[in-house]
Design a protein around this motif. Structure first.
Motif, PDB file in Angstrom:
ATOM      1  N   ASP A 112       0.795  -1.271   0.002  1.00  0.00           N
ATOM      2  CA  ASP A 112       0.052  -0.067  -0.159  1.00  0.00           C
ATOM      3  C   ASP A 112       0.811   1.141  -0.104  1.00  0.00           C
ATOM      4  O   ASP A 112       1.536   1.638   1.171  1.00  0.00           O
ATOM      5  CB  ASP A 112      -0.854   0.138   1.405  1.00  0.00           C
ATOM      6  N   ASN A 113       1.167   1.829  -1.145  1.00  0.00           N
ATOM      7  CA  ASN A 113       2.037   2.985  -1.247  1.00  0.00           C
ATOM      8  C   ASN A 113       1.533   4.240  -0.728  1.00  0.00           C
ATOM      9  O   ASN A 113       2.295   4.932  -0.191  1.00  0.00           O
ATOM     10  CB  ASN A 113       2.237   3.079  -2.798  1.00  0.00           C
ATOM     11  N   ALA A 114       0.323   4.277  -0.334  1.00  0.00           N
ATOM     12  CA  ALA A 114      -0.199   5.438   0.106  1.00  0.00           C
ATOM     13  C   ALA A 114       0.442   5.299   1.826  1.00  0.00           C
ATOM     14  O   ALA A 114       0.304   6.331   2.521  1.00  0.00           O
ATOM     15  CB  ALA A 114      -1.649   5.649   0.264  1.00  0.00           C
ATOM     16  N   LYS A 115       0.420   4.071   2.405  1.00  0.00           N
ATOM     17  CA  LYS A 115       0.753   4.045   3.834  1.00  0.00           C
ATOM     18  C   LYS A 115       2.222   3.540   3.951  1.00  0.00           C
ATOM     19  O   LYS A 115       2.524   3.258   5.042  1.00  0.00           O
ATOM     20  CB  LYS A 115      -0.106   2.621   4.291  1.00  0.00           C
ATOM     21  N   ASN A 116       2.935   3.428   2.573  1.00  0.00           N
ATOM     22  CA  ASN A 116       4.248   3.213   3.072  1.00  0.00           C
ATOM     23  C   ASN A 116       4.755   1.923   3.363  1.00  0.00           C
ATOM     24  O   ASN A 116       5.520   1.488   4.467  1.00  0.00           O
ATOM     25  CB  ASN A 116       5.149   4.287   3.551  1.00  0.00           C
ATOM     26  N   THR A 117       3.809   0.721   3.107  1.00  0.00           N
ATOM     27  CA  THR A 117       3.932  -0.222   3.860  1.00  0.00           C
ATOM     28  C   THR A 117       3.830  -1.607   2.873  1.00  0.00           C
ATOM     29  O   THR A 117       2.955  -1.419   1.708  1.00  0.00           O
ATOM     30  CB  THR A 117       2.396  -0.549   4.800  1.00  0.00           C
ATOM     31  N   VAL A 118       4.683  -2.731   3.194  1.00  0.00           N
ATOM     32  CA  VAL A 118       4.392  -3.758   2.345  1.00  0.00           C
ATOM     33  C   VAL A 118       4.074  -4.856   3.410  1.00  0.00           C
ATOM     34  O   VAL A 118       4.191  -4.990   4.701  1.00  0.00           O
ATOM     35  CB  VAL A 118       5.811  -4.373   1.804  1.00  0.00           C
ATOM     36  N   TYR A 119       3.074  -5.676   2.904  1.00  0.00           N
ATOM     37  CA  TYR A 119       2.658  -6.846   3.771  1.00  0.00           C
ATOM     38  C   TYR A 119       3.022  -8.273   3.335  1.00  0.00           C
ATOM     39  O   TYR A 119       3.333  -8.556   2.241  1.00  0.00           O
ATOM     40  CB  TYR A 119       1.136  -6.894   3.757  1.00  0.00           C
ATOM     41  N   LEU A 120       2.864  -9.218   4.062  1.00  0.00           N
ATOM     42  CA  LEU A 120       3.129 -10.649   3.768  1.00  0.00           C
ATOM     43  C   LEU A 120       1.985 -11.247   4.708  1.00  0.00           C
ATOM     44  O   LEU A 120       1.979 -11.458   5.924  1.00  0.00           O
ATOM     45  CB  LEU A 120       4.534 -10.992   4.189  1.00  0.00           C
ATOM     46  N   GLN A 121       1.175 -11.919   4.062  1.00  0.00           N
ATOM     47  CA  GLN A 121       0.034 -12.800   4.565  1.00  0.00           C
ATOM     48  C   GLN A 121       0.411 -14.223   4.454  1.00  0.00           C
ATOM     49  O   GLN A 121       0.505 -14.610   3.398  1.00  0.00           O
ATOM     50  CB  GLN A 121      -1.429 -12.572   3.613  1.00  0.00           C
ATOM     51  N   MET A 122       0.551 -14.804   5.589  1.00  0.00           N
ATOM     52  CA  MET A 122       0.948 -16.258   5.798  1.00  0.00           C
ATOM     53  C   MET A 122       0.135 -17.122   5.972  1.00  0.00           C
ATOM     54  O   MET A 122      -0.306 -16.924   7.364  1.00  0.00           O
ATOM     55  CB  MET A 122       2.243 -16.258   6.482  1.00  0.00           C
ATOM     56  N   ASN A 123      -0.571 -17.992   5.405  1.00  0.00           N
ATOM     57  CA  ASN A 123      -1.483 -18.679   5.746  1.00  0.00           C
ATOM     58  C   ASN A 123      -0.940 -20.549   5.698  1.00  0.00           C
ATOM     59  O   ASN A 123       0.160 -20.827   5.051  1.00  0.00           O
ATOM     60  CB  ASN A 123      -2.707 -18.974   4.464  1.00  0.00           C
ATOM     61  N   SER A 124      -1.655 -21.292   6.122  1.00  0.00           N
ATOM     62  CA  SER A 124      -1.182 -22.743   6.269  1.00  0.00           C
ATOM     63  C   SER A 124       0.237 -22.747   6.796  1.00  0.00           C
ATOM     64  O   SER A 124       1.043 -23.552   6.037  1.00  0.00           O
ATOM     65  CB  SER A 124      -1.600 -23.474   4.789  1.00  0.00           C
ATOM     66  N   LEU A 125       0.586 -22.213   7.965  1.00  0.00           N
ATOM     67  CA  LEU A 125       2.059 -22.194   8.241  1.00  0.00           C
ATOM     68  C   LEU A 125       2.323 -23.606   8.715  1.00  0.00           C
ATOM     69  O   LEU A 125       1.476 -24.291   9.280  1.00  0.00           O
ATOM     70  CB  LEU A 125       2.114 -21.116   9.325  1.00  0.00           C
ATOM     71  N   ASN A 126       3.788 -23.991   8.492  1.00  0.00           N
ATOM     72  CA  ASN A 126       4.215 -25.231   8.799  1.00  0.00           C
ATOM     73  C   ASN A 126       5.428 -24.989   9.641  1.00  0.00           C
ATOM     74  O   ASN A 126       6.014 -23.746   9.637  1.00  0.00           O
ATOM     75  CB  ASN A 126       4.513 -26.461   7.987  1.00  0.00           C
ATOM     76  N   ALA A 127       6.056 -25.921  10.429  1.00  0.00           N
ATOM     77  CA  ALA A 127       7.114 -25.768  11.005  1.00  0.00           C
ATOM     78  C   ALA A 127       8.344 -25.230  10.195  1.00  0.00           C
ATOM     79  O   ALA A 127       9.232 -24.578  10.850  1.00  0.00           O
ATOM     80  CB  ALA A 127       7.565 -27.070  11.741  1.00  0.00           C
TER      81      ALA A 127
END
Length: 126
Positions: free
Chosen positions: A73-88
């Motif tokens: 979101d360039n308006a918020k100067n933010t990059v995200y990483l959505q992580m699902n189905s996490l494993n060890a």
């Protein structure tokens, strides 16, 4: 002074989800491609995902494709990483990084990332 500050790490059970955030300051955010890296204990730092300046293009390391989503979101100067189905195997310190370069057909060499965050710990265990 340029700063990249990650947040959102923590401990989750296998199959759980987390969303990491990285807020940038001190730079023109839209001039930089962004990436997430991770480094597990005793292992080398590896690229997880990257996203182009506008977010039009993105790619992923094979083991996370379909489970992780990078966005910005360039308006918020933010990059995200959505992580699902996490494993060890996802347990690691996760870093965000910024680069003025983005190669459409090849990975961006790690030394070309100009700025790095401090990292946030993700632990997946029972």
């Amino acid at each position: 002074q340029v700063q990249l500050i990650e947040s959102g790490g923590g401990s989750v059970q296998p199959g759980g989800s987390l969303r990491l955030s990285c807020v940038a300051s001190g730079l023109s955010f839209s001039d930089y491609a962004m990436a997430w890296f991770r480094q597990a204990a005793g292992k080398e730092r590896e690229s997880v995902a990257r996203i182009s300046w506008t977010g039009r293009a993105s790619d992923y390391e094979a083991s996370v494709k379909g489970r992780f989503t990078i966005s910005r979101d360039n308006a918020k100067n933010t990059v995200y990483l959505q992580m699902n189905s996490l494993n060890a195997d996802d347990t690691a310190v996760y870093f965000c990084a910024a680069s003025s370069k983005f190669y459409w057909s090849d990975v961006t060499p790690i030394h070309e990332y100009e700025y790095w965050g401090q990292g946030t710990q993700v632990t997946v265990s029972s």
